[in-house]
Design an enzyme around this catalytic site. Structure first.
Site, short mmCIF file in Angstrom:
data_model
loop_
_atom_site.label_atom_id
_atom_site.label_comp_id
_atom_site.label_asym_id
_atom_site.label_seq_id
_atom_site.Cartn_x
_atom_site.Cartn_y
_atom_site.Cartn_z
N CYS A 123 0.87 -1.18 0.00
CA CYS A 123 0.00 0.00 0.00
C CYS A 123 0.90 1.22 0.00
O CYS A 123 1.39 1.61 -1.04
CB CYS A 123 -0.94 -0.01 1.20
SG CYS A 123 -0.11 -0.36 2.76
N SER A 124 1.16 1.79 1.15
CA SER A 124 2.11 2.90 1.19
C SER A 124 2.59 3.12 2.61
O SER A 124 2.63 4.24 3.09
CB SER A 124 1.47 4.16 0.62
OG SER A 124 0.20 4.37 1.21
N CYS A 125 2.97 2.06 3.30
CA CYS A 125 3.54 2.18 4.65
C CYS A 125 4.73 3.14 4.60
O CYS A 125 5.56 3.04 3.70
CB CYS A 125 4.00 0.82 5.16
SG CYS A 125 2.65 -0.36 5.30
#
Lengths: 235, 129, 117
Positions: A123-125
């Site tokens: 996702c975009s951690c």
């Protein structure tokens, strides 16, 4: 305007027009509050947090580590403890008790033979408390799919070309660790203060898609290239 | 399902929901709405983000943390899919906003008509000052 | 989701730090060669498809935490150890250019996904 009266964020610059998107943002928020999903006060807290975070603390952490070998050791061993010294408490980042992110910060040290670059393919951690919100390109599937597969090509799109003998180490952040890169201190910065050094450690350097340069204090614009050949794999 | 997807990042759990149908009120905004980049160009403003972006971040955060209504990972996945389908070509953060509104409607947290009525009210209020 | 225990358990300690000491001794150590199992994905996982079946080296033993496959359902009773595993890029992508044979990729797994080679 109503929204500015509430003091939720600094006044907009002089765009003398209310856009449909501005209206939509407020409409969605009001409905969520009306439905009891959160309160206006909750929203104010989170917006203040969103407003307060940025890449400066991480830049300071790197600059401090460049100057102080003891601090560097701490940063590499315990990112959360080192963060406290630059004003970031991972256990209470929003100031009201609830950690808004996982709290195992790891600092990845670049060396003359290893260059790190961070991605989250899921996702975009991103280590928000210390690095702020992720840039748009970091969130795009384009970056997330391609950096793990063609790291050298993607880095060269950011203007970073590295010799063959340097190991590019992609860190795919997919669990509870959060990562930031500690780049190497560039030549030409001898005698610089912590503040001067921090100014050249840009957000992109901390993600690993750029390296610090004594004359560069801004992130470079990045052209977006579509994936021409979709990724295939055999496992 | 299993190990045959084209993309390394897409895991099985998210791959089941690719049918997105457009929502009239959001479609209208997508077509008619003036994005921040255009407003900046017209008014000579250099701020890279619209002032509402930070409020949008606050809403996303509150929905995930306070309400547990929309966990961040699920929101981001839906946003990715919508960004490549219905809202392809819409710049950021306008795209994030459309995707959020879309996902909330899709999950039944509020209705399309309800949102349309609210947009009208908010629009009147903001434009009356 | 995991926010429930976030609020109750992680306050003041952090997540995953709040699970320290709950998983017993780690099964693998730094330097071990491990293969990523190709387990079926049931409902939810964070184990990337592109790593399944690949062999890498344990680079860091990170922390204890419930696996996301459990935590997604609020099951936090059985924390396990997590490991950052380092792969040669050529192990993940057979056509990765040989001239860049040094290039690597690291990512993290819970213990259930790993087996000794």
């Amino acid at each position: 305007m109503a929204k500015r009266d509430q003091g939720e964020h600094k006044a907009a610059p002089m765009v003398e027009e209310v856009s449909d998107f501005e209206i939509l943002e407020l409409a969605v928020r009001e409905l969520a509050i009306e439905k009891g999903l959160f309160t206006a006060d909750d929203h104010r807290h989170f917006t203040e947090f969103a407003h307060s975070i940025g890449p400066l603390p991480a830049a300071r952490l790197v600059a401090k580590a460049w100057l102080d070998p003891q601090f560097k050791k701490l940063a590499l061993e315990d990112g959360v403890a080192a963060s406290k010294e630059v004003g970031i408490d991972w256990l209470n980042p929003t100031g009201f008790g609830t950690p808004s992110d996982y709290t195992d910060l790891r600092v990845l040290e670049d060396t003359p033979t290893v260059k790190h670059v961070v991605v989250c393919t899921l996702c975009s951690c991103y280590p928000r408390p210390i690095l702020g919100h992720s840039p748009e390109w970091y969130r795009t599937p384009n970056y997330r799919r391609r950096i793990v597969r063609w790291p050298r090509q993607v880095l060269s799109e950011f203007g970073l070309q590295l010799p063959e003998n340097v190991e590019i180490r992609v860190e795919d952040s997919n669990q509870k660790c959060r990562f930031m890169v500690m780049p190497m201190r560039p030549e030409g910065t001898e005698g610089w203060s912590e503040e001067e050094l921090a100014a050249i450690v840009t957000r992109d350097c901390l993600i690993g898609v750029a390296v610090p340069h004594p004359e560069r204090k801004q992130n470079a614009a990045r052209p977006v290239h579509k994936a021409v050949h979709p990724v295939q794999h055999d496992h | 399902m299993g190990g045959t997807q084209d993309n390394p990042d897409i895991n099985d759990a998210k791959n089941t929901s690719s049918e997105y149908t457009s929502i009239a009120i959001l479609e209208r905004i997508r077509k008619r709405g003036r994005v921040w980049g255009d407003l900046c160009a017209q008014y000579g403003v250099e701020n890279p983000d619209p002032p509402w972006k930070v409020c949008l971040e606050g809403t996303c955060e509150a929905l995930a943390v306070q309400a547990c209504a929309l966990p961040t990972l699920e929101r981001r996945w839906a946003e990715d899919e919508l960004s490549e389908t219905l809202y392809q070509g819409v710049p950021f953060p306008e795209r994030q906003l459309l995707a959020l509104a879309h996902t909330l409607i899709q999950r039944g947290l509020f209705g399309e008509d309800e949102l349309a009525r609210r947009i009208e009210k908010v629009g009147e209020r903001l434009n009356s000052v | 989701m995991s926010k429930t225990h976030h609020a109750q358990k992680a306050t003041g300690k952090g997540d995953p730090q709040c699970f320290a000491g709950e998983a017993g001794p780690p099964k693998f150590k730094v330097g071990d060669q491990v293969r990523i199992k190709d387990l079926p994905d049931i409902f939810y996982t964070r184990c990337q498809v592109y790593t399944r079946g690949a062999v890498g080296e344990v680079a860091v033993v990170t922390h204890e935490s419930p696996a996301p496959e459990d935590e997604a359902w609020d099951n936090v009773d059985r924390p396990e150890w997590f490991y950052i595993v380092r792969f040669k890029q050529s192990e993940l992508w057979p056509d990765y250019p040989a001239v860049y044979a040094n290039d690597t990729l690291q990512t993290e797994f819970s213990e259930r996904w790993l087996e000794l080679v």
